[in-house]
Design a protein around this motif. Structure first.
Motif, PDB file in Angstrom:
ATOM      1  N   ARG A  12      63.888   7.630 -12.661  1.00 25.60           N
ATOM      2  CA  ARG A  12      64.821   7.491 -13.779  1.00 25.60           C
ATOM      3  C   ARG A  12      65.648   6.212 -13.601  1.00 25.60           C
ATOM      4  O   ARG A  12      65.840   5.453 -14.542  1.00 25.60           O
ATOM      5  CB  ARG A  12      65.746   8.701 -13.878  1.00 25.60           C
ATOM      6  CG  ARG A  12      66.637   8.640 -15.090  1.00 25.60           C
ATOM      7  CD  ARG A  12      67.774   9.665 -15.034  1.00 25.60           C
ATOM      8  NE  ARG A  12      68.659   9.501 -16.149  1.00 25.60           N
ATOM      9  CZ  ARG A  12      69.573   8.543 -16.263  1.00 25.60           C
ATOM     10  NH1 ARG A  12      69.713   7.651 -15.318  1.00 25.60           N
ATOM     11  NH2 ARG A  12      70.347   8.461 -17.328  1.00 25.60           N
ATOM     12  N   ASP A  13      66.125   5.972 -12.400  1.00 28.18           N
ATOM     13  CA  ASP A  13      66.899   4.755 -12.132  1.00 28.18           C
ATOM     14  C   ASP A  13      66.081   3.505 -12.428  1.00 28.18           C
ATOM     15  O   ASP A  13      66.602   2.535 -12.983  1.00 28.18           O
ATOM     16  CB  ASP A  13      67.373   4.722 -10.674  1.00 28.18           C
ATOM     17  CG  ASP A  13      68.417   5.781 -10.365  1.00 28.18           C
ATOM     18  OD1 ASP A  13      68.968   6.385 -11.312  1.00 28.18           O
ATOM     19  OD2 ASP A  13      68.661   6.030  -9.167  1.00 28.18           O
ATOM     20  N   ALA A  14      64.812   3.535 -12.071  1.00 28.52           N
ATOM     21  CA  ALA A  14      63.946   2.370 -12.277  1.00 28.52           C
ATOM     22  C   ALA A  14      63.835   2.019 -13.760  1.00 28.52           C
ATOM     23  O   ALA A  14      63.975   0.847 -14.131  1.00 28.52           O
ATOM     24  CB  ALA A  14      62.560   2.623 -11.691  1.00 28.52           C
ATOM     25  N   ILE A  15      63.611   3.004 -14.614  1.00 28.96           N
ATOM     26  CA  ILE A  15      63.468   2.694 -16.044  1.00 28.96           C
ATOM     27  C   ILE A  15      64.785   2.214 -16.641  1.00 28.96           C
ATOM     28  O   ILE A  15      64.818   1.292 -17.446  1.00 28.96           O
ATOM     29  CB  ILE A  15      62.889   3.878 -16.859  1.00 28.96           C
ATOM     30  CG1 ILE A  15      62.655   3.478 -18.330  1.00 28.96           C
ATOM     31  CG2 ILE A  15      63.765   5.090 -16.806  1.00 28.96           C
ATOM     32  CD1 ILE A  15      61.687   2.385 -18.560  1.00 28.96           C
ATOM     33  N   ASP A  47      55.879  12.943 -12.907  1.00 25.58           N
ATOM     34  CA  ASP A  47      54.700  13.611 -12.337  1.00 25.58           C
ATOM     35  C   ASP A  47      53.532  12.647 -12.181  1.00 25.58           C
ATOM     36  O   ASP A  47      52.812  12.677 -11.176  1.00 25.58           O
ATOM     37  CB  ASP A  47      54.295  14.812 -13.185  1.00 25.58           C
ATOM     38  CG  ASP A  47      55.309  15.952 -13.119  1.00 25.58           C
ATOM     39  OD1 ASP A  47      56.172  15.940 -12.211  1.00 25.58           O
ATOM     40  OD2 ASP A  47      55.246  16.841 -13.990  1.00 25.58           O
ATOM     41  N   THR A  48      53.336  11.766 -13.164  1.00 27.02           N
ATOM     42  CA  THR A  48      52.254  10.775 -13.093  1.00 27.02           C
ATOM     43  C   THR A  48      52.486   9.811 -11.937  1.00 27.02           C
ATOM     44  O   THR A  48      51.563   9.501 -11.175  1.00 27.02           O
ATOM     45  CB  THR A  48      52.146  10.005 -14.425  1.00 27.02           C
ATOM     46  OG1 THR A  48      51.872  10.928 -15.475  1.00 27.02           O
ATOM     47  CG2 THR A  48      51.060   8.948 -14.369  1.00 27.02           C
ATOM     48  N   CYS A  49      53.725   9.342 -11.796  1.00 23.57           N
ATOM     49  CA  CYS A  49      54.045   8.405 -10.713  1.00 23.57           C
ATOM     50  C   CYS A  49      53.871   9.067  -9.346  1.00 23.57           C
ATOM     51  O   CYS A  49      53.297   8.475  -8.436  1.00 23.57           O
ATOM     52  CB  CYS A  49      55.478   7.888 -10.874  1.00 23.57           C
ATOM     53  SG  CYS A  49      55.701   6.763 -12.270  1.00 23.57           S
ATOM     54  N   LYS A  50      54.351  10.289  -9.213  1.00 19.08           N
ATOM     55  CA  LYS A  50      54.222  10.990  -7.922  1.00 19.08           C
ATOM     56  C   LYS A  50      52.760  11.270  -7.589  1.00 19.08           C
ATOM     57  O   LYS A  50      52.361  11.187  -6.428  1.00 19.08           O
ATOM     58  CB  LYS A  50      55.020  12.287  -7.951  1.00 19.08           C
ATOM     59  CG  LYS A  50      56.509  12.073  -7.820  1.00 19.08           C
ATOM     60  CD  LYS A  50      57.258  13.395  -7.751  1.00 19.08           C
ATOM     61  CE  LYS A  50      58.726  13.171  -7.497  1.00 19.08           C
ATOM     62  NZ  LYS A  50      59.469  14.440  -7.376  1.00 19.08           N
ATOM     63  N   LYS A  51      51.972  11.569  -8.604  1.00 19.86           N
ATOM     64  CA  LYS A  51      50.548  11.827  -8.367  1.00 19.86           C
ATOM     65  C   LYS A  51      49.887  10.582  -7.777  1.00 19.86           C
ATOM     66  O   LYS A  51      49.081  10.664  -6.856  1.00 19.86           O
ATOM     67  CB  LYS A  51      49.873  12.257  -9.663  1.00 19.86           C
ATOM     68  CG  LYS A  51      48.454  12.731  -9.477  1.00 19.86           C
ATOM     69  CD  LYS A  51      47.920  13.332 -10.761  1.00 19.86           C
ATOM     70  CE  LYS A  51      46.550  13.878 -10.557  1.00 19.86           C
ATOM     71  NZ  LYS A  51      46.479  15.311 -10.651  1.00 19.86           N
ATOM     72  N   ILE A  94      57.457   1.118 -14.073  1.00 22.42           N
ATOM     73  CA  ILE A  94      58.391   2.078 -13.464  1.00 22.42           C
ATOM     74  C   ILE A  94      57.976   2.324 -12.016  1.00 22.42           C
ATOM     75  O   ILE A  94      58.810   2.329 -11.106  1.00 22.42           O
ATOM     76  CB  ILE A  94      58.425   3.398 -14.257  1.00 22.42           C
ATOM     77  CG1 ILE A  94      59.076   3.182 -15.617  1.00 22.42           C
ATOM     78  CG2 ILE A  94      59.153   4.487 -13.469  1.00 22.42           C
ATOM     79  CD1 ILE A  94      58.931   4.366 -16.569  1.00 22.42           C
ATOM     80  N   LEU A  95      56.697   2.516 -11.809  1.00 21.78           N
ATOM     81  CA  LEU A  95      56.164   2.738 -10.471  1.00 21.78           C
ATOM     82  C   LEU A  95      56.449   1.542  -9.567  1.00 21.78           C
ATOM     83  O   LEU A  95      56.946   1.706  -8.447  1.00 21.78           O
ATOM     84  CB  LEU A  95      54.660   2.977 -10.587  1.00 21.78           C
ATOM     85  CG  LEU A  95      53.888   3.569  -9.455  1.00 21.78           C
ATOM     86  CD1 LEU A  95      54.541   4.824  -8.931  1.00 21.78           C
ATOM     87  CD2 LEU A  95      52.484   3.873  -9.912  1.00 21.78           C
ATOM     88  N   ALA A  96      56.180   0.348 -10.052  1.00 22.69           N
ATOM     89  CA  ALA A  96      56.406  -0.863  -9.264  1.00 22.69           C
ATOM     90  C   ALA A  96      57.894  -1.058  -8.978  1.00 22.69           C
ATOM     91  O   ALA A  96      58.281  -1.431  -7.863  1.00 22.69           O
ATOM     92  CB  ALA A  96      55.844  -2.071  -9.999  1.00 22.69           C
ATOM     93  N   LYS A  97      58.738  -0.807  -9.959  1.00 20.22           N
ATOM     94  CA  LYS A  97      60.181  -0.965  -9.796  1.00 20.22           C
ATOM     95  C   LYS A  97      60.733   0.042  -8.787  1.00 20.22           C
ATOM     96  O   LYS A  97      61.603  -0.284  -7.984  1.00 20.22           O
ATOM     97  CB  LYS A  97      60.874  -0.803 -11.149  1.00 20.22           C
ATOM     98  CG  LYS A  97      62.368  -0.959 -11.117  1.00 20.22           C
ATOM     99  CD  LYS A  97      62.736  -2.398 -11.172  1.00 20.22           C
ATOM    100  CE  LYS A  97      64.250  -2.542 -11.354  1.00 20.22           C
ATOM    101  NZ  LYS A  97      64.743  -3.683 -10.600  1.00 20.22           N
ATOM    102  N   THR A  98      60.226   1.264  -8.816  1.00 23.23           N
ATOM    103  CA  THR A  98      60.649   2.285  -7.866  1.00 23.23           C
ATOM    104  C   THR A  98      60.318   1.849  -6.439  1.00 23.23           C
ATOM    105  O   THR A  98      61.145   1.968  -5.525  1.00 23.23           O
ATOM    106  CB  THR A  98      59.977   3.635  -8.183  1.00 23.23           C
ATOM    107  OG1 THR A  98      60.330   4.019  -9.520  1.00 23.23           O
ATOM    108  CG2 THR A  98      60.407   4.712  -7.219  1.00 23.23           C
ATOM    109  N   LEU A  99      59.119   1.330  -6.240  1.00 16.79           N
ATOM    110  CA  LEU A  99      58.718   0.845  -4.911  1.00 16.79           C
ATOM    111  C   LEU A  99      59.563  -0.367  -4.494  1.00 16.79           C
ATOM    112  O   LEU A  99      59.993  -0.465  -3.346  1.00 16.79           O
ATOM    113  CB  LEU A  99      57.235   0.489  -4.911  1.00 16.79           C
ATOM    114  CG  LEU A  99      56.273   1.663  -5.061  1.00 16.79           C
ATOM    115  CD1 LEU A  99      54.852   1.170  -5.282  1.00 16.79           C
ATOM    116  CD2 LEU A  99      56.346   2.584  -3.861  1.00 16.79           C
ATOM    117  N   ALA A 100      59.813  -1.266  -5.431  1.00 15.42           N
ATOM    118  CA  ALA A 100      60.619  -2.459  -5.138  1.00 15.42           C
ATOM    119  C   ALA A 100      62.052  -2.074  -4.771  1.00 15.42           C
ATOM    120  O   ALA A 100      62.650  -2.676  -3.869  1.00 15.42           O
ATOM    121  CB  ALA A 100      60.613  -3.404  -6.330  1.00 15.42           C
TER     122      ALA A 100
END
Length: 114
Positions: A12-15, A47-51, A94-100
């Motif tokens: 959520r923070d990433a988006i 759920d998609t990102c965690k998968k 979102i996935l990339a931002k979360t990792l970053a």
């Protein structure tokens, strides 16, 4: 910390850290859509990102990217007058931002100022 389980708030923070008016990806949706409808679609995005993070499974359409050539001047005459940009899906971003965001917390310990 880098290997800790991912919390829902991280996605959520990433988006909500993304600029709302960025260009949409191949699905036609930009960050504004996800911010506005987070209560409806957030669970599925998480759920998609965690998968992907835990199982390595990412729906193939989320990896789709459009390459667009943006002119650097009014009347481009050659390829050097064009700048390519990649239009990725927002869920992918979102996935990339979360990792970053995670990596940013420890980067100063991995790379010296010199």
């Amino acid at each position: 910390m880098l290997t800790a389980p991912f919390g829902d708030d991280e996605f959520r923070d990433a988006i909500f850290q993304m600029h709302s008016d960025k260009a949409p990806g191949p699905d036609g949706l930009n960050p504004t859509f996800y911010k506005r409808f987070w209560l409806l679609c957030g669970r599925e995005v998480i759920d998609t990102c965690k998968k992907w993070l835990y199982e390595g499974i990412l729906p193939t359409s989320l990896g789709d990217t459009n390459i667009v050539l943006i002119p650097k001047c009014d009347h481009p005459k050659s390829m050097k007058d064009l700048r390519p940009i990649s239009l990725c899906n927002v869920v992918y971003k979102i996935l990339a931002k979360t990792l970053a965001n995670r990596l940013q917390k420890v980067l100063d310990k991995c790379i010296s100022d010199e």
